[in-house]
Design an enzyme around this catalytic site. Structure first.
Site, PDB file in Angstrom:
ATOM      1  N   HIS A 110     -37.566  -9.212 -18.824  1.00 13.69           N
ATOM      2  CA  HIS A 110     -38.240  -8.214 -19.667  1.00 13.69           C
ATOM      3  C   HIS A 110     -38.222  -6.820 -19.049  1.00 13.69           C
ATOM      4  CE1 HIS A 110     -40.677 -11.581 -21.885  1.00 13.69           C
ATOM      5  NE2 HIS A 110     -39.420 -11.510 -22.255  1.00 13.69           N
ATOM      6  N   THR A 178     -47.487 -18.541 -17.268  1.00 15.54           N
ATOM      7  CA  THR A 178     -47.076 -17.999 -18.572  1.00 15.54           C
ATOM      8  C   THR A 178     -47.665 -18.844 -19.691  1.00 15.54           C
ATOM      9  OG1 THR A 178     -45.200 -17.389 -19.987  1.00 15.54           O
ATOM     10  CG2 THR A 178     -44.820 -19.188 -18.414  1.00 15.54           C
TER      11      THR A 178
HETATM   12  C1  BJW Z   1     -53.006 -17.825 -14.607  1.00 19.33           C
HETATM   13  C2  BJW Z   1     -53.900 -17.118 -13.837  1.00 19.33           C
HETATM   14  C3  BJW Z   1     -53.916 -17.446 -12.488  1.00 19.33           C
HETATM   15  C4  BJW Z   1     -54.137 -16.388 -15.793  1.00 19.33           C
HETATM   16  N1  BJW Z   1     -53.113 -18.399 -12.039  1.00 19.33           N
HETATM   17  N2  BJW Z   1     -52.214 -18.778 -14.130  1.00 19.33           N
HETATM   18  C5  BJW Z   1     -41.257 -16.067 -34.468  1.00 19.33           C
HETATM   19  C6  BJW Z   1     -40.968 -17.263 -33.809  1.00 19.33           C
HETATM   20  C7  BJW Z   1     -40.297 -17.275 -32.585  1.00 19.33           C
HETATM   21  C8  BJW Z   1     -39.901 -16.094 -31.996  1.00 19.33           C
HETATM   22  C9  BJW Z   1     -40.179 -14.919 -32.654  1.00 19.33           C
HETATM   23  C10 BJW Z   1     -40.837 -14.902 -33.862  1.00 19.33           C
HETATM   24  N3  BJW Z   1     -40.983 -13.616 -34.258  1.00 19.33           N
HETATM   25  C11 BJW Z   1     -40.428 -12.815 -33.302  1.00 19.33           C
HETATM   26  C12 BJW Z   1     -39.929 -13.607 -32.323  1.00 19.33           C
HETATM   27  C13 BJW Z   1     -39.255 -13.163 -31.063  1.00 19.33           C
HETATM   28  C14 BJW Z   1     -40.232 -12.489 -30.126  1.00 19.33           C
HETATM   29  C15 BJW Z   1     -41.404 -13.450 -29.866  1.00 19.33           C
HETATM   30  O1  BJW Z   1     -41.328 -14.331 -29.053  1.00 19.33           O
HETATM   31  N4  BJW Z   1     -42.522 -13.261 -30.553  1.00 19.33           N
HETATM   32  C16 BJW Z   1     -43.650 -14.162 -30.410  1.00 19.33           C
HETATM   33  C17 BJW Z   1     -44.883 -13.390 -29.979  1.00 19.33           C
HETATM   34  C18 BJW Z   1     -43.811 -14.910 -31.695  1.00 19.33           C
HETATM   35  N5  BJW Z   1     -39.531 -12.244 -28.897  1.00 19.33           N
HETATM   36  C19 BJW Z   1     -38.855 -11.112 -28.721  1.00 19.33           C
HETATM   37  O2  BJW Z   1     -38.839 -10.209 -29.559  1.00 19.33           O
HETATM   38  C20 BJW Z   1     -38.008 -11.019 -27.486  1.00 19.33           C
HETATM   39  N6  BJW Z   1     -36.664 -10.753 -27.851  1.00 19.33           N
HETATM   40  C21 BJW Z   1     -35.920 -11.631 -28.525  1.00 19.33           C
HETATM   41  O3  BJW Z   1     -36.340 -12.715 -28.872  1.00 19.33           O
HETATM   42  O4  BJW Z   1     -34.629 -11.197 -28.775  1.00 19.33           O
HETATM   43  C22 BJW Z   1     -33.753 -12.076 -29.498  1.00 19.33           C
HETATM   44  C23 BJW Z   1     -32.765 -12.706 -28.559  1.00 19.33           C
HETATM   45  C24 BJW Z   1     -33.184 -13.609 -27.598  1.00 19.33           C
HETATM   46  C25 BJW Z   1     -32.263 -14.204 -26.748  1.00 19.33           C
HETATM   47  C26 BJW Z   1     -30.932 -13.910 -26.853  1.00 19.33           C
HETATM   48  C27 BJW Z   1     -30.506 -13.014 -27.822  1.00 19.33           C
HETATM   49  C28 BJW Z   1     -31.429 -12.416 -28.672  1.00 19.33           C
HETATM   50  C29 BJW Z   1     -38.493  -9.884 -26.576  1.00 19.33           C
HETATM   51  C30 BJW Z   1     -39.814 -10.183 -25.983  1.00 19.33           C
HETATM   52  C31 BJW Z   1     -40.341  -8.964 -25.211  1.00 19.33           C
HETATM   53  C32 BJW Z   1     -41.697  -9.227 -24.589  1.00 19.33           C
HETATM   54  N7  BJW Z   1     -42.202  -8.050 -24.032  1.00 19.33           N
HETATM   55  C33 BJW Z   1     -43.534  -8.098 -23.379  1.00 19.33           C
HETATM   56  C34 BJW Z   1     -44.020  -6.671 -23.069  1.00 19.33           C
HETATM   57  C35 BJW Z   1     -43.291  -6.058 -21.925  1.00 19.33           C
HETATM   58  C36 BJW Z   1     -44.030  -4.858 -21.470  1.00 19.33           C
HETATM   59  C37 BJW Z   1     -45.049  -5.151 -20.409  1.00 19.33           C
HETATM   60  O5  BJW Z   1     -44.845  -6.121 -19.617  1.00 19.33           O
HETATM   61  O6  BJW Z   1     -46.001  -4.397 -20.333  1.00 19.33           O
HETATM   62  O7  BJW Z   1     -43.463  -8.901 -22.202  1.00 19.33           O
HETATM   63  S1  BJW Z   1     -44.775  -8.887 -24.361  1.00 19.33           S
HETATM   64  C38 BJW Z   1     -45.629  -9.611 -23.007  1.00 19.33           C
HETATM   65  O8  BJW Z   1     -45.594 -11.050 -23.185  1.00 19.33           O
HETATM   66  C39 BJW Z   1     -44.778  -9.303 -21.760  1.00 19.33           C
HETATM   67  C40 BJW Z   1     -44.751 -10.641 -21.084  1.00 19.33           C
HETATM   68  O9  BJW Z   1     -43.629 -10.714 -20.233  1.00 19.33           O
HETATM   69  C41 BJW Z   1     -44.692 -11.615 -22.223  1.00 19.33           C
HETATM   70  C42 BJW Z   1     -45.132 -13.020 -21.872  1.00 19.33           C
HETATM   71  O10 BJW Z   1     -46.487 -13.045 -21.510  1.00 19.33           O
HETATM   72  P1  BJW Z   1     -46.994 -14.035 -20.359  1.00 19.33           P
HETATM   73  O11 BJW Z   1     -46.378 -13.661 -19.080  1.00 19.33           O
HETATM   74  O12 BJW Z   1     -46.837 -15.429 -20.800  1.00 19.33           O
HETATM   75  O13 BJW Z   1     -48.550 -13.605 -20.277  1.00 19.33           O
HETATM   76  P2  BJW Z   1     -49.807 -14.197 -21.083  1.00 19.33           P
HETATM   77  O14 BJW Z   1     -50.902 -13.229 -20.931  1.00 19.33           O
HETATM   78  O15 BJW Z   1     -49.422 -14.564 -22.465  1.00 19.33           O
HETATM   79  O16 BJW Z   1     -50.147 -15.560 -20.335  1.00 19.33           O
HETATM   80  C43 BJW Z   1     -50.634 -15.568 -19.004  1.00 19.33           C
HETATM   81  C44 BJW Z   1     -50.887 -17.008 -18.575  1.00 19.33           C
HETATM   82  O17 BJW Z   1     -51.292 -17.000 -17.223  1.00 19.33           O
HETATM   83  C45 BJW Z   1     -52.005 -17.718 -19.376  1.00 19.33           C
HETATM   84  O18 BJW Z   1     -51.553 -19.005 -19.790  1.00 19.33           O
HETATM   85  C46 BJW Z   1     -53.143 -17.843 -18.363  1.00 19.33           C
HETATM   86  O19 BJW Z   1     -53.899 -19.039 -18.526  1.00 19.33           O
HETATM   87  C47 BJW Z   1     -52.400 -17.863 -17.072  1.00 19.33           C
HETATM   88  N8  BJW Z   1     -53.184 -17.365 -15.947  1.00 19.33           N
HETATM   89  N9  BJW Z   1     -54.608 -16.235 -14.686  1.00 19.33           N
HETATM   90  C48 BJW Z   1     -52.301 -19.048 -12.921  1.00 19.33           C
HETATM   91  N10 BJW Z   1     -54.782 -16.821 -11.666  1.00 19.33           N
END
Ligand code: BJW
Length: 237
Positions: A110, A178
């Site tokens: 990302h 995640t």
């Molecule tokens: C702990 C803890 C501790 C807490 N110890 N654990 C419908 C269906 C399916 C897919 C889609 C859809 N509509 C659209 C899509 C695609 C879309 C998507 O997935 N949307 C969903 C929301 C539905 N995805 C995209 O658009 C991506 N691109 C794409 O798919 O392109 C097409 C393609 C793919 C592959 C090949 C070719 C083409 C792009 C996604 C971009 C995400 N960007 C972000 C923002 C970046 C900016 C920033 O970082 O500030 O990235 S969004 C945000 O979420 C960020 C993160 O990387 C990402 C994931 O979040 P993460 O890391 O999982 O965090 P949390 O907060 O969700 O979870 C934290 C976890 O930690 C929790 O479980 C806690 O319990 C735990 N935790 N404390 C251990 N101490």
């Protein structure tokens, strides 16, 4: 060594205990700012200064040293050094805490807070300090075309062919900190289950959306459960 290769997917939860917020937890980023405003190209076109301010604040925190790597990042760096096979961290995180901890095989799917990208020449470059609408591209010299090197919703994550190549030849897949909400990362475990032979382990504070797809699950704070898991893994070599 491909038979002993490990892929580790990390998310915001691994950096929580370093002082960086997750996205979807109760005190997470999306409770304070709108996804549409700061994590889409449309939001950036609407108000680039607001988006720059959002990422500048995070970059300042990382650069200040006030959010250092925690024992989970350090344990993964130790694994890379001591494991008799390839170890790759595929991180969704834009911070550089894996680098600071000493890991060297890292794919930032990302993007990276400490890089910029030019919308005019498509150059990607290291960036420190604030970025703004008046920033100059160090590659082509143009002013006003530099954006954060971050993958927003609707944009294609980085290094995907390489990541699937690594997944297809790994024997152990760890998913750490995640929530399993964002694709394509959320689909990696299903991809591997389809292949049948790989051991998959989730290490998280609580079950993710895809928790039932993993062979093993371990729940607790990353700073505790990750070092303990890595100790056991290295002892079993
Ligand atoms: C702990 C803890 C501790 C807490 N110890 N654990 C419908 C269906 C399916 C897919 C889609 C859809 N509509 C659209 C899509 C695609 C879309 C998507 O997935 N949307 C969903 C929301 C539905 N995805 C995209 O658009 C991506 N691109 C794409 O798919 O392109 C097409 C393609 C793919 C592959 C090949 C070719 C083409 C792009 C996604 C971009 C995400 N960007 C972000 C923002 C970046 C900016 C920033 O970082 O500030 O990235 S969004 C945000 O979420 C960020 C993160 O990387 C990402 C994931 O979040 P993460 O890391 O999982 O965090 P949390 O907060 O969700 O979870 C934290 C976890 O930690 C929790 O479980 C806690 O319990 C735990 N935790 N404390 C251990 N101490």
């Amino acid at each position: 060594m491909s038979g002993r290769s490990i892929v580790i997917l990390t998310g915001a939860g691994i950096s929580k205990e370093s002082g960086l917020d997750t996205f979807r937890d109760a005190d997470g980023v999306w409770g304070r700012v709108s996804v549409e405003d700061v994590a889409t190209l449309e939001g950036y076109r609407r108000d680039p200064a607001k988006v720059h301010a959002f990422y500048n604040a995070q970059r300042r925190l990382i650069e200040s040293g006030d959010a250092p790597p925690n024992p989970a990042h350090l344990a993964l760096a130790r694994l890379e050094k001591e494991w008799p096979g390839d170890v790759t961290v595929v991180t969704q995180n834009i911070d550089d805490l894996h680098e600071q901890a000493g890991s060297s095989h890292i794919l930032h799917m990302h993007g990276e807070l400490r890089k910029g990208r030019c919308e005019a020449c498509e150059g990607v470059f290291v960036w420190s300090g604030d970025m703004g609408t008046d920033s100059r591209c160090p590659a082509c010299g143009r002013v006003g075309s530099v954006r954060p090197h971050i993958v927003w919703f609707g944009e294609v994550p980085l290094d995907m062919p390489k990541i699937f190549e690594l997944l297809d030849r790994c024997s152990l897949f760890l998913s750490i900190g995640t929530s399993g909400n964002v694709y394509p990362a959320a689909g990696f475990v299903a991809h591997l289950r389809g292949k049948g032979v790989v051991r998959t382990v989730e290490l998280n504070l609580e079950p993710s959306r895809g928790a039932t797809l993993f062979h093993e699950t371990i729940y607790g704070p990353a700073s505790q459960i990750v070092p303990a898991f890595i100790d056991d893994l290295l002892a079993s070599r």
